[in-house]
Design an enzyme around this catalytic site. Structure first.
Site, PDB file in Angstrom:
ATOM      1  N   ARG A 170       0.990  -1.095   0.024  1.00  0.00           N
ATOM      2  CA  ARG A 170       0.024   0.045   0.046  1.00  0.00           C
ATOM      3  C   ARG A 170       0.889   1.276   0.075  1.00  0.00           C
ATOM      4  O   ARG A 170       0.343   2.267   0.232  1.00  0.00           O
ATOM      5  CB  ARG A 170      -0.798   0.157   1.206  1.00  0.00           C
ATOM      6  CG  ARG A 170      -2.114  -1.079   1.220  1.00  0.00           C
ATOM      7  CD  ARG A 170      -3.105  -1.004  -0.120  1.00  0.00           C
ATOM      8  NE  ARG A 170      -4.082  -1.771  -0.125  1.00  0.00           N
ATOM      9  CZ  ARG A 170      -4.046  -3.033  -0.849  1.00  0.00           C
ATOM     10  NH1 ARG A 170      -2.892  -3.363  -1.469  1.00  0.00           N
ATOM     11  NH2 ARG A 170      -5.172  -3.879  -0.844  1.00  0.00           N
ATOM     12  N   LEU A 171       2.080   1.277  -0.308  1.00  0.00           N
ATOM     13  CA  LEU A 171       2.944   2.520  -0.353  1.00  0.00           C
ATOM     14  C   LEU A 171       2.853   2.780  -1.834  1.00  0.00           C
ATOM     15  O   LEU A 171       3.955   2.747  -2.564  1.00  0.00           O
ATOM     16  CB  LEU A 171       4.435   1.848  -0.168  1.00  0.00           C
ATOM     17  CG  LEU A 171       4.466   1.594   1.453  1.00  0.00           C
ATOM     18  CD1 LEU A 171       5.779   1.273   1.777  1.00  0.00           C
ATOM     19  CD2 LEU A 171       4.095   2.692   2.331  1.00  0.00           C
TER      20      LEU A 171
END
Length: 212
Positions: free
Chosen positions: A190-191
């Protein structure tokens, strides 16, 4: 039943860096759109259009991009539809492309305006006959009693105009002139990569990275 909170996907197809992206957001958009078309994603030209009414109530719908250049993003619709009425009251709008297979999103914000009548005429004339008849037959966004109303309207206007229906006065194009673009590339953990382009006081594009 599937537990919705357990539905997850790890985004690992690509990355989006400052070095590998264009300084001009229009060129970056052209690159990504071409890649979406080449990848044969379903309807790469589909975009969500968000508008707001007088009570600040937002609404969205999917429309199709019909052109883009330095002046903006173009689509065509019924001016008397909900989106047309809302744009007449508040011309600020937002667009979003979501190319799921490529794990990419493009968000565009700006002011929408009608294109010239000549541009609307030219595009309308290029549409298939049934689509031109449909522009007359559908009182878009209005309540109708049944589908039979549309069928009857299409038959009536088809008989009236035959092979040469003119452009309805309530139908034409809009162009959104962007003042903000965002390019989103899904990344692992989720970066995600998010690059935003905004116009500064000198009307120059400033590219910034946003936290995901």
């Amino acid at each position: 039943m599937t537990n919705l909170s357990d539905l997850r996907k790890s985004y690992e197809r690509a990355e989006l860096s400052e070095d590998a992206s264009h300084a001009d957001p229009l060129m970056q958009f052209a690159k990504w759109l071409a890649e979406a078309i080449a990848a044969q994603v379903p309807e790469p030209n589909a975009m969500t259009l968000a508008t707001v009414d007088n009570s600040l109530r937002p609404s969205t719908r999917v429309v199709l991009i019909k052109g883009y250049d330095e002046s903006g993003i173009t689509w065509f619709t019924n001016f008397e539809s909900r989106k047309g009425r809302e744009l007449a009251a508040n011309p600020w709008a937002a667009l979003q492309f979501h190319w799921v297979e490529l794990e990419r999103v493009v968000r565009i914000e700006g002011r929408a305006e009608k294109v010239s009548e000549a541009e609307s005429d030219d595009y309308f004339a290029s549409r298939p006959l049934d689509s031109r008849i449909g522009a007359w037959a559908s009182p878009q966004s209005q309540v109708i009693s049944s589908r039979a109303v549309l069928v009857a309207n299409a038959a009536r206007y088809g008989a009236r105009f035959l092979l040469h229906p003119p452009r309805p006065p309530h139908w034409g194009g809009y162009r959104l002139r962007p003042d903000s673009w965002e390019f989103w590339q899904g990344r692992k953990s989720r970066l995600h990569d998010r690059l935003r382009y905004r116009l500064d006081n000198d009307q120059q594009w400033v590219r910034e990275r946003l936290a995901p």
